[in-house]
Scaffold this motif. Structure first.
Motif, mmCIF file in Angstrom:
data_model
loop_
_atom_site.group_PDB
_atom_site.id
_atom_site.type_symbol
_atom_site.label_atom_id
_atom_site.label_comp_id
_atom_site.label_asym_id
_atom_site.label_seq_id
_atom_site.Cartn_x
_atom_site.Cartn_y
_atom_site.Cartn_z
ATOM 1 N N ASP A 537 0.826 -1.227 0.000
ATOM 2 C CA ASP A 537 0.000 0.000 0.000
ATOM 3 C C ASP A 537 0.855 1.270 0.000
ATOM 4 O O ASP A 537 0.428 2.321 0.488
ATOM 5 N N GLU A 538 2.087 1.163 -0.508
ATOM 6 C CA GLU A 538 3.017 2.315 -0.565
ATOM 7 C C GLU A 538 3.159 2.984 0.799
ATOM 8 O O GLU A 538 3.232 4.216 0.912
ATOM 9 N N ALA A 539 3.226 2.145 1.843
ATOM 10 C CA ALA A 539 3.234 2.663 3.213
ATOM 11 C C ALA A 539 4.429 3.565 3.461
ATOM 12 O O ALA A 539 4.338 4.551 4.201
ATOM 13 N N ARG A 540 5.570 3.254 2.843
ATOM 14 C CA ARG A 540 6.794 4.022 3.146
ATOM 15 C C ARG A 540 6.794 5.415 2.510
ATOM 16 O O ARG A 540 7.678 6.204 2.772
ATOM 17 N N LYS A 541 5.792 5.688 1.677
ATOM 18 C CA LYS A 541 5.679 7.054 1.127
ATOM 19 C C LYS A 541 4.992 7.987 2.120
ATOM 20 O O LYS A 541 4.899 9.187 1.888
ATOM 21 N N LEU A 542 4.476 7.413 3.212
ATOM 22 C CA LEU A 542 3.887 8.162 4.345
ATOM 23 C C LEU A 542 2.707 9.041 3.958
ATOM 24 O O LEU A 542 2.389 10.012 4.654
ATOM 25 N N TRP A 543 2.008 8.670 2.865
ATOM 26 C CA TRP A 543 0.831 9.452 2.464
ATOM 27 C C TRP A 543 -0.282 9.358 3.508
ATOM 28 O O TRP A 543 -1.172 10.198 3.566
#
Length: 1744
Positions: A537-543
């Motif tokens: 879920d693209e967690a490391r992009k911190l959206w």
């Protein structure tokens, strides 16, 4: 109560989740404190669930040895099982004397450890915590380990004054200035005793010598201390409290510490067992009695030590009774009488020990039941468990936070709510080991207190803490956000109706919930280690991180500065530098001061000389962890220790390694290697008890720590080793609570990585250790199963320890391996601990097994254990579903599949996905759902049989319906791989040895290797833009050969995808094509050669694959059309035009023979080599074949010609079956199967006029044909024996243009017009053809009396006889017309049927013979009397008849017309309705004997006979009245009035055998249970609209089928449900989904078997088991579907017999007479004298 009602709607992720749960006043304060994050309110030593029962055993080691050994062997394992089963917690006994060398019993180190563990047990045990075993021995005083200098010098002076020689004290004690105040310590034995070091390595004689020396030294030290202290006490110089530590024994010290100054409530958890021996002093002189009493030797006399005895009496007879008087401490005192000669003999002792064991067990169980609560909270509430896991870690880390810094004040200032504008999250960052986690733990711990101090005591803050990556739910963004949202919702009393499916909506929900905070309830969220988030879920992009926070919300996060670019992303989101806190290295002086304070805290310091080197080390690094590691090193420095610049390391990494080496030196290298290795490799850590168990299973560890003399049952390591290891690594090996257990884990990732490097670098060792952990969690050595112990020290070499040698390495004289088997006392490992066997759904999950087992099985490569111990285990599946871990179960199955590559696992995963909704809603139905789906395919997928047997064993605990034969159509979809936009671009596809890997050649010149399952491109070859004509693989898959339009063969190394050679193919000089370019027409491979030929060429080029050069050309007579090599690679058979074939020797290129078929018009399409029969088959383009015997290869003989030239369609495919018994020839218009034994066509399938076949293949067993048609997107399966199309599988990707069968696996590749490749499993496809169907819906169904056969009618001309056990059709009885009625005799040997052509037939069911036929009247109903003597044939137009079954003669005519007639059990009357009358007709005279006539306008709606009351009939009239009518008396016995309008929709009416209950269904969702005695009507709600219902013969169960409610749109394919209800309590005891439309329901009379007929002409059979009993197990085990016959994978299908009717009638019925034909076997005589006729052979047959 606020409601959060977001717009999304989706089911909650946790079935037992707490999103909708509201905290209520009844919930414990502890739970509320945990959920609101008030860490300080939790118990001081453990969070609520990290519980275990830890019992400290206080005793003298020598006089209680027998008691302690007996308890260890027989009682502790039982208590452990009791705690695990009833409370889901561990039971642990701390007996530090057990397994320890007796010479170490009075070691100061052991005594110090005992006191420490005693304190731990008293504080942390969830139940009983202390057991005292007091005998006749007081025990000796202890050798002091350390004495303050002032005290020591005072004692020394007193000893000198008393005239004692103090030389030994001065030699053995040394002054240490580093102690505060200075102290004298006892020097280590190893240093002081000569030869002690070598004694570990050499002979036992040296050890004995040293042991004796130490005994003398210790006795002398004790004597000096005792004398001096007593003297000082007399003088008053030393107070008695001070003197006590020198004068009392360990026993008194421990009893005093445990029982003195305790509350009565606490003392309830303690027990003392006192054993007194009467007149014991008399036996002091016996040498054996020295073990049981304190003795002194005075000259020649051995006497009891009176001083020690007095101290014992003081403790035993004064101190303990005083405690008992003030509390309810349990004390058991027993007096033992000695043997007159032998004193306290072994027999006397054994008798006492036996009684003690019984009493001990009862007391422990008693105390546990009184003090331990069953805690199901964490079982049913995953969120609560997740919160507790993080709180326990927070508590542990906060306790390690030593180095106070201004950063804490900075964060504290941020946490305070502001009246101003919105805030942003605070970011704490810094490199590894800078203390980020400890700082955040301290913040989470203090936040509650800070906010209350700032805002007043009425403030109720909420603190949420998550250590990301430390638990499963905190690693994945979705579950992390969900758990945070649910925790906020619980605290602010918000109801989340539905948890969102989309992750973006989850973030919206979080932001909405943040708005619920207030100044009264501020919210603080602490998230440690953002870099540990998975990237899903693209967690490391911190959206997802809320950036603008409400005024009363604070979020503190931490991260490494250079991992995954997280800090940079944070800086892009939060621009204000004020929100960033960097943790950097500290000032050396500050660290030095901190270190000084830490040392003073434990009364230590360092000398100024040593401080120089400490300062030097701190100058290199001041990270908090490094300072702590220095502290761990210097705290042990003595003042006289020589220290240099190498004494301390300069980095964290080196310091950790140094710490590990020092632990190895203290505790033994092998032990530490394995112990820390196991902790490091465990998925979630290990509990203390597990580590002890596992090390006890490890022979390498035992060989090192067990003295050969101590080899006995149970064989275990001593607990003191584990206790010492924990103590040595305190602060680094920390405890965390998960569910009901306390796990040992590394405090940070750095420690874990170094431990991994040091202890898990040897692959062989790691594999062995994973395997041992897998065995442990499988319970392989539990329940008393003994494991062999090989005592061999040579295996030390297998450990990877070359980088640091153990100075204590031993070499024993005993080098030979002695093999013994010992019980290691490891516990059973069920999937669940069952508290109550009668309530199977109340249990504690064995979470440790759930977490660890699959992990270690996969890593140790134990695929069989993984398959059958876990995946194919019903208990595992059921438990995973029950605890809401359905998706985790699927992941585990996928993991197992990736390791084992067994297609059974893949099928199981697909099956579970298809029943997901059903079993999540009703987990109890799992076994029935699985059995329904697995039974049809178990012959093709035999490894599923194990799971079926597991379902039989454990399934009936939850669901009473057990499917015996399932006719469910298998839902199956293939693996699909899109290759290109159109099939035109595909040149060739090759299956490989690996079932999921294929090679694909496209016209663009690429040759790709694909993994179809994962859709991954593994390798790709580019053929330099040549157009590819075809590809081939050698049988060993070493070489890949590609033919191109450049007339070259490219030879590749298949595995490396590198080009080995390129060979040009040349044609013959006399080529048939003029002017044009001839391309390669075809090529084939043998194991070592490639053979290729050009278009219109007569030459075949032979190329050597190894060297890549042309060898020679085979010259043929005509143009070559095909080439086939023999399987051994010796010969090549070249097919040509004019149906000619030549045979060449591949080794030397010689032509051996040429043969021509007599069908010389066409060309050879294909050549098949039958190597087992030494035959070659030439098949031409029209499908004709000629068979040649090739035994004499130079002179093949023509054996057989098979002419097929009449058929105009061309051949599209040819296949030889695996057993070489059949050849399948697929033509465009037909499919033919030839038998190679007789060379005749055995089957032929023709296509319809408009259809054409694309391809066809045989199944593995050759019983089915799988084919595809032109312009259709389906794959069809035909049964060869019946010609029936059994299945049609739709390929959703488009019309199928090509079928390719894998020769290695039973796989079928299909290519769709859209360029999509699908891989089908033929085993599963052909399993569908195993289900027998009649093709028409089952209308009625009869079960034979023995319940072994089922007879069905389906509106056709046939009655089918099915085998009840196998579900196969065994016999078909064909009639002239459509069968309308069918009845069986009670034995089932004879069957009477009637059809619409006015015929009746009598069949012998065993032989299938139609033995009698009657023509003349159309029958509306057939009945047979219960004694099988007479048949009643009811007619609507003519007179009905009663006739004798044995002879066919008429007994009487019945002139009245009857509907729905029944024969009474006494065989006297035929009861039926006629308009408004109920008539009873005599079966002897045919006249109406009895009747009941209703009033005008009233009709009889339904009636039933009561089996137990032969003369009674129950009927319902249209006035809603139920009558019970006695036929004999013609009187109404009882009348019951039903409610008005009750009968408007009467569907069914059943009566219990005793006539007490009536069951009425009206086609709605209710079952009406009518008590016919009282007239009361009870309504029982059904699960849906009832279609049919049946009452069991005994009247205890109701079986019904109900249709699903329309709003339930989630159960894919479920048509209706089969439900069994127990009428006694109205409880549904079994539910099973039906996926086809049922058309008939029948219940057997004897065993409770259910038979259902379906719309497609199949039947399903089920049995009902209300109680799991032996009879059931036998019944299921003997059913054919469960049998494993010689491990054969295929179920043997009996040949189906077709039997036709007699064409000529034996008897014709006229108006009132019957006419027998002349050749009728039955003598024509008066019907009244039928009994006296002499039966012929045929009549005898009828009478059988």
């Amino acid at each position: 109560m606020k409601r959060m009602n977001p717009r999304w709607k989706s089911p909650p992720m946790w079935p037992s989740g707490v999103g909708s749960r509201q905290p209520c006043p009844r919930e414990s304060a502890l739970r509320r404190a945990a959920i609101s994050g008030n860490i300080n309110a939790l118990p001081p030593h453990h969070v609520p669930t990290g519980r275990s029962v830890r019992v400290f055993i206080c005793a003298n080691p020598d006089d209680t040895e027998a008691e302690r050994n007996a308890l260890k062997e027989h009682v502790y394992p039982k208590l452990r099982d009791f705690c695990r089963e009833n409370y889901g917690i561990e039971f642990q006994v701390v007996d530090l004397y057990w397994g320890v060398d007796p010479e170490e019993w009075d070691s100061p180190e052991l005594q110090r450890l005992r006191m420490k563990l005693l304190e731990e047990c008293l504080k942390t045990s969830a139940g009983p915590c202390f057991v005292g075993l007091v005998g006749e021995k007081y025990g000796s005083i202890r050798v002091p380990g350390e004495v303050e200098s002032a005290e020591f010098e005072m004692i020394l002076d007193a000893a000198v004054e008393a005239g004692l020689d103090t030389h030994i004290l001065e030699e053995w004690y040394c002054r240490d200035e580093n102690s505060v105040p200075p102290a004298y310590y006892l020097k280590p034995k190893a240093q002081m005793l000569k030869n002690y070091q070598n004694s570990m390595e050499s002979s036992s004689a040296a050890k004995t010598k040293n042991d004796k020396a130490w005994r003398n030294v210790s006795e002398e030290i004790k004597r000096i201390f005792r004398t001096a202290v007593l003297q000082l006490q007399e003088k008053g110089t030393m107070k008695s409290a001070q003197a006590k530590k020198f004068l009392c024994s360990a026993l008194e010290d421990e009893l005093d510490f445990a029982l003195g100054k305790q509350t009565p409530a606490f003392l309830r958890k303690c027990v003392c067992y006192i054993r007194k021996i009467s007149n014991f002093d008399r036996f002091a002189k016996l040498p054996e009695m020295a073990r049981y009493m304190d003795i002194v030797v005075g000259g020649d006399r051995i006497m009891r030590n009176q001083e020690a005895y007095e101290r014992l009496l003081k403790v035993r007879d004064e101190f303990i009774p005083t405690i008992v008087a003030a509390s309810n401490l349990r004390v058991y005192s027993s007096v033992t009488h000695c043997d007159m000669k032998l004193g306290y003999s072994q027999e006397v002792e054994s008798h006492y020990v036996e009684g003690l064991c019984k009493q001990f067990y009862e007391d422990m169980v008693d105390i546990i039941q009184a003090t331990v609560q069953q805690n199901f909270d964490t079982e049913t509430d995953p969120l609560y468990d997740e919160i507790l896991q993080h709180l326990s870690l927070c508590k542990t880390y906060a306790a390690l936070y030593e180095y106070k810094a201004e950063t804490l004040d900075y964060v504290q200032e941020y946490v305070m709510p502001s009246k101003g504008s919105r805030m942003s999250p605070m970011v704490v960052y810094g490199g590894p080991c800078t203390g980020k986690t400890l700082l955040l733990s301290e913040v989470a711990k203090q936040a509650y207190t800070w906010l209350q101090k700032e805002m007043g005591p009425e403030t109720d803050p909420v603190v949420i803490v998550r250590f990301i990556g430390s638990s499963q739910l905190s690693t994945d963004l979705r579950t992390l956000l969900q758990s945070i949202c649910e925790q906020i919702a619980m605290n602010y009393r918000c109801l989340i109706h539905f948890l969102p499916n989309k992750i973006q909506e989850m973030r919206e929900l979080l932001i909405n919930l943040l708005g619920e905070s207030s100044f009264h309830r501020p919210l603080v969220i602490v998230l440690d280690s953002l870099e540990q988030l998975s990237d899903a879920d693209e967690a490391r992009k911190l959206w997802w991180l809320p950036i603008h926070l409400p005024r009363t919300v604070r979020i503190v996060v931490s991260t490494l500065p250079n991992k995954h670019g997280i800090l940079q992303k944070l800086r892009n989101l939060i621009h204000d530098e004020g929100y960033y806190v960097e943790l950097i290295q500290r000032d050396r002086k500050v660290c030095s001061q901190t270190l000084k304070q830490q040392l003073l805290g434990v009364k230590r310091k360092v000398t100024s000389g040593q401080q120089i080197y400490v300062n030097e080390a701190l100058a290199k690094c001041t990270l908090p962890m490094f300072v702590n590691l220095i502290y761990r090193e210097v705290v042990h420095w003595r003042s006289h220790k020589d220290v240099d610049d190498r004494s301390l390391c300069s980095t964290v990494h080196e310091s950790i390694e140094q710490l590990f080496y020092s632990v190895e030196n203290k505790l033994g290298q092998r032990f530490v290697f394995r112990a820390l290795g196991y902790i490091t490799m465990a998925k979630a850590g290990l509990t203390e008890v597990e580590l002890e168990d596992i090390l006890s299973l490890d022979n390498i560890v035992l060989g090192d720590v067990i003295v050969p003399a101590n080899l006995r049952n149970p064989l275990r390591i001593s607990y003191d080793l584990v206790a010492k290891l924990k103590e040595e690594l305190e602060g680094y090996l920390v405890e965390r609570q998960v569910r009901n257990v306390t796990l040992m884990v590394w405090a940070n990732r750095h420690l874990h990585l170094i431990a991994q490097k040091l202890y898990l670098s040897n692959e062989e060792d790691v594999h062995q250790m994973h395997s041992l952990l897998a065995e442990y969690f499988l319970g392989a050595w539990s329940g008393g199963r003994k494991k062999i112990f090989t005592y061999d020290n040579n295996h030390f070499t297998s450990l990877n320890i070359s980088h640091h040698k153990n100075p204590h390495q031993q070499s024993h004289e005993k080098t030979s391996s002695d093999k013994y088997s010992y019980d290691r006392q490891t516990p059973e490992q069920p999937w669940v601990f069952q508290c109550n066997l009668l309530e199977p759904d109340i249990f504690f999950v064995n979470h440790r097994k759930m977490t660890e087992l699959v992990y270690h099985l996969t890593r140790s490569g134990r695929t069989d254990d993984l398959m059958f111990g876990v995946i194919m285990n019903f208990s595992w599946l059921y438990t995973m579903i029950k605890i809401g871990q359905f998706e985790k179960a699927l992941t585990d199955i996928d993991t197992a599949y990736s390791y084992a590559q067994e297609k059974e696992l893949k099928f199981l995963a697909t099956t579970l996905r298809s029943i997901k909704v059903k079993v999540l809603k009703n987990p109890a139905s799992l076994s029935a759902e699985l059995q329904q789906r697995l039974l049809p395919v178990v012959t093709s997928l035999p490894k599923l049989r194990h799971l079926l047997l597991e379902c039989d064993k454990d399934g009936p605990k939850y669901c009473s319906i057990v499917p015996l034969h399932s006719s469910m159509d298998v839902t199956y979809s293939p693996e699909r791989l899109p290759l290109c936009s159109s099939y035109m671009q595909i040149v060739d596809i090759l299956p490989t040895l690996a079932p999921n890997i294929v090679l694909v050649a496209l016209e663009d010149g690429s040759v790709s290797t694909w993994d179809v399952e994962s859709r991954q491109l593994l390798r790709q070859i580019d053929t330099a833009r040549s157009v590819v004509l075809g590809i081939r693989l050698t049988s060993d898959e070493k070489y890949l050969v590609v033919a191109t339009t450049k007339n070259t063969l490219l030879i590749y190394d298949n595995h490396k995808s590198c080009l080995l050679s390129e060979v040009e193919i040349k044609g013959s000089k006399h080529s048939g094509i003029t002017g044009g370019v001839a391309f390669i027409n075809g090529f084939t491979l043998s194991p070592h050669h490639a053979l290729a030929w050009l278009e219109a060429s007569k030459d075949v080029n032979v190329i050597d694959l190894l060297y890549g050069w042309p060898l020679y050309q085979f010259h043929c007579w005509y143009e070559v059309t095909c080439v086939q090599c023999s399987p051994d690679g010796m010969y090549a058979f070249c097919g040509q035009y004019l149906n000619t074939a030549s045979v060449f020797h591949l080794g030397n290129g010689d032509k051996l023979a040429t043969v021509t078929s007599e069908f010389s018009g066409g060309f050879v399409k294909s050549i098949l080599v039958l190597d087992t029969l030494n035959q070659m088959v030439m098949i031409d383009n029209e499908g004709s074949l000629s068979v040649w015997n090739t035994k004499e290869i130079t002179n093949p003989r023509l054996m057989e010609d098979y002419d097929c030239r009449g058929d105009e369609s061309e051949v599209v495919g040819i296949e030889l079956s695996e057993d070489q018994r059949s050849i399948l020839i697929c033509k465009a218009r037909s499919i033919e199967v030839l038998d190679t034994k007789v060379w005749k066509m055995v089957e032929k399938f023709k296509a319809k006029r408009t259809e054409r076949f694309v391809a066809a293949v045989l199944s593995k067993n050759g019983q089915s044909i799988v084919a595809s048609m032109e312009n259709t997107s389906s794959i069809f399966v035909w049964r060869r024996d019946s010609g029936q199309c059994m299945a049609s599988l739709i390929e959703i990707s488009g019309a199928i243009v090509k079928l390719i069968k894998s020769v290695h696996h039973n796989m079928l590749l299909s290519v769709a017009s859209s360029g999509v490749l699908s891989v089908w499993d033929i085993d599963i496809i052909t399993a569908m053809s195993n289900i027998d169907k009649t093709g028409k819906k089952i209308q009625t169904l009869q079960l034979s009396g023995r319940e072994d056969y089922v007879f069905t009618m389906d509106g056709s001309e046939a009655v089918h006889k099915w085998n009840f056990s196998t579900g196969f059709i065994e016999t078909v009885f064909k009639h002239e017309g459509i069968v309308e009625n069918c009845v069986l005799t009670s034995s089932g040997d004879l069957m009477v049927t009637s059809d619409d052509k006015s015929s009746q037939y009598i069949w012998q069911t065993n032989t299938g013979e139609n033995i009698f036929r009657i023509n003349g009247q159309r029958i509306s109903q057939l009945l047979i009397t219960h004694n099988d003597q007479f048949v009643v044939s009811l007619c609507e137009q003519n007179a009905s008849r009663v006739w004798r079954l044995a002879t066919g003669h008429k007994v009487c005519n019945i002139l009245v017309t009857l509907q729905n007639a029944l024969i009474t059990t006494a065989n006297t009357f035929l009861v039926g309705t006629s308009k408004n009358k109920l008539l009873a007709v005599s079966l002897w005279s045919g006249s109406v004997s009895k009747k009941f006539i209703c009033d005008d306008g009233i009709t009889i709606v339904n009636f039933k006979l009561i089996p137990d009351c032969p003369d009674c009939v129950v009927f319902i009239t249209s006035t809603e009245t139920v009558f019970i009518w006695s036929v004999a008396d013609e009187s109404v016995c009882r009348r019951v009035q039903l409610p008005a309008n009750f009968l408007k929709n009467l569907e069914d009416f059943q009566i219990s055998p005793n006539g007490k209950l009536g069951i009425v269904s009206k086609g709605d969702e209710n079952i009406n249970v009518l008590d016919l005695h009282s007239g009361k009507l009870r309504l029982v709600h059904a699960a849906g609209i009832i279609w049919r219902q049946k009452l069991s013969r005994d009247g205890r169960y109701l079986v019904y089928i109900c249709f699903r409610n329309c709003d339930e749109d989630d159960d894919a394919g479920v048509v209706s449900n089969l439900i069994v209800m127990r009428l006694a309590d109205g409880k549904s005891i079994g539910t099973c989904s039906l996926y086809k439309t049922p058309t008939f329901l029948s219940l057997s009379q004897r065993a409770l078997n259910i038979i259902i007929g379906f719309e497609d002409g199949s039947i399903g059979t089920y049995t009902v088991v209300d109680r799991v009993d032996a009879a059931l197990k036998i019944k299921i085990a003997t059913s054919n579907s469960r049998q494993i016959v010689n491990n054969a994978s295929q179920k043997v299908r009996p040949k189906c017999g077709n039997h036709s009717f007699k064409t000529v009638a034996d008897c014709i019925w006229r108006e009132s007479t019957e006419v027998f034909s002349r050749d009728s076997p039955i003598n024509v005589s008066d019907s009244g004298e039928g009994e006296s006729t002499t039966p012929t052979k045929k009549t005898e047959l009828l009478q059988q």
